[in-house]
Design a protein around this motif. Sequence first.
Motif, mmCIF file in Angstrom:
data_model
loop_
_atom_site.group_PDB
_atom_site.id
_atom_site.type_symbol
_atom_site.label_atom_id
_atom_site.label_comp_id
_atom_site.label_asym_id
_atom_site.label_seq_id
_atom_site.Cartn_x
_atom_site.Cartn_y
_atom_site.Cartn_z
ATOM 1 N N ASP A 1 0.124 15.065 0.770
ATOM 2 C CA ASP A 1 0.457 14.864 2.206
ATOM 3 C C ASP A 1 -0.159 15.964 3.128
ATOM 4 N N GLU B 1 -7.291 10.150 -1.246
ATOM 5 C CA GLU B 1 -7.034 8.822 -0.302
ATOM 6 C C GLU B 1 -6.894 9.375 1.311
ATOM 7 N N GLU C 1 -9.090 6.816 3.722
ATOM 8 C CA GLU C 1 -8.174 6.072 4.491
ATOM 9 C C GLU C 1 -8.906 6.185 6.110
ATOM 10 N N LYS D 1 -0.030 5.667 -8.027
ATOM 11 C CA LYS D 1 -1.130 6.434 -8.639
ATOM 12 C C LYS D 1 -0.741 7.815 -9.415
ATOM 13 N N MET E 1 1.689 14.685 -5.182
ATOM 14 C CA MET E 1 2.086 13.795 -4.014
ATOM 15 C C MET E 1 2.382 14.847 -2.744
ATOM 16 N N THR F 1 -7.607 1.730 -0.815
ATOM 17 C CA THR F 1 -7.533 2.938 -0.060
ATOM 18 C C THR F 1 -6.392 3.769 -0.627
ATOM 19 N N ALA F 2 -5.064 2.975 -0.864
ATOM 20 C CA ALA F 2 -3.893 3.717 -1.294
ATOM 21 C C ALA F 2 -4.072 4.104 -2.712
ATOM 22 N N ARG G 1 0.770 4.327 -3.049
ATOM 23 C CA ARG G 1 0.441 5.647 -2.935
ATOM 24 C C ARG G 1 1.049 6.407 -3.769
ATOM 25 N N PRO H 1 6.626 6.822 0.031
ATOM 26 C CA PRO H 1 6.023 6.686 -1.028
ATOM 27 C C PRO H 1 6.537 7.476 -2.260
ATOM 28 N N SER I 1 0.949 -1.326 0.022
ATOM 29 C CA SER I 1 -0.013 -0.094 0.084
ATOM 30 C C SER I 1 0.701 1.265 -0.066
ATOM 31 N N THR I 2 2.147 1.193 0.651
ATOM 32 C CA THR I 2 2.979 2.261 0.694
ATOM 33 C C THR I 2 3.389 2.715 -0.885
#
Length: 453
Positions: free
Chosen positions: A453, A179, A183, A134, A449, A173-174, A131, A413, A127-128
């Motif tokens: 965050d 997200e 999550e 995508k 990205m 979820t990732a 992230r 990620p 999953s990391t």
Amino acid sequence: MGWITWLCPGINLKRWLLLFTIGVIFCALGIAFFFNYQIMGTLEELLFQLTYVTTGRYSNRLIMTVGAGLILFGLAIMIYGTRKLIASVIESVVPDKNGTIMETIFYQRKLVQGPNITVIGGGTGLSTLLRGMKYITNNCTAIVTVADDGGSSGRLRKELGIIPPGDLRNCLTALADREPLMERLMNHRFEGDSPLAGHCVGNLLIAGMAGAEGNMEDGLEAISQILKVRGRVIPSTMEDISLMAEMTDGTTVVGESDIPKARKRISRMNMLPNDAKASKGAIEAIMEADLIVLGPGSLYTSVIPNLLVEGIREALVKSKARKIYICNVMTQPGETDGYGAYEHVRALLDHVGDQFLDYVVVNSQDISLEQLAKYNAEGAMPITPDIEKIRKLGIDVMPASLISKTNLVRHNPRKLARVLIKLIYKLHLYGRGMAFFDYFFMREGMRKMNNAD
């Protein structure tokens, strides 16, 4: 309602369509003046008279100047109206309002045209990776292990007879378009003494959707549409499987959650039943991939279990895609005690039976003393890169800074995405002759990205 909806106020489209139409009219008038100054009747006559009054003689130059001005004015209105129209549409259908219109369109187009990447694994590590994935391509498929037998997943597996949904939930979820919000919802765990205590909302949603759609594959597809998942999440097999570890002392341990508890050195992994068939989507994803990524994640309970499924190992060796393994950064107590990167790679090759890897990504970033102290107390140690030993196997090694700046020693990620982007461009998976645009795309992906965050 059909076409009547266009007449409703407030949709913020008609005004820009009208402005565009006005621009077309001005352009038409300008072209008529510029190219045929005899067809405009009264307006031309007035311009002739104005020319005579101001200059003392008749001239076509003023008319042509007016025509050129009208053309430029009309084009300006058309361009402005078009930009506002497109912006209005994008604002309605695209939630991300960062960047300009053209940046948004360009970025989305590049994602759709991105390479086919298949990732194989499970757990937190997979999953990391997703992230960051995508933001590279929309054509990403995650093949996820379904051997989990603990926690909420284990309970649903026993009570409903479904494959465990936990790792599938993490991957969905990732890859979700929004997200952070998804999550929080999908990972919310019920507390208290009720029958729901300990269950995650996401696990229940997957189980419910699988029941509503008739099977897990269709259920996952439906949830992907709800969450606007950028890619696909596919179980490695649809059958009820368990893991069995053969230890170096000759004993065996059955059960994914019990294997690390034995605290013994693992010799080989097996699957029960040993003839469980791979899901159709998993084989297709491997054979159609441009790049196949294994890991990161628990070596023996997340990555290797996928390779034990009948059909996956054969497809992996047969596939012409480049294969890359992302090695963990810390050993896992009860699984990989004393392992370096070389032992991780050797275990993969032993279970596949062939040297199938092209690249191995290893961490070259130093780990702080504070982080080491916490992990040493748990029996975990940093994994040595073993670059030269791996290269002797005929595998290219890519050392990189991979760790997040947190108290936990885990992959970042964004850093993983940068490594994969460099490899994708090195292999020309986006096509040749597009270096400038690919650089812009990489920069835009990194920005998104950071904003996520």
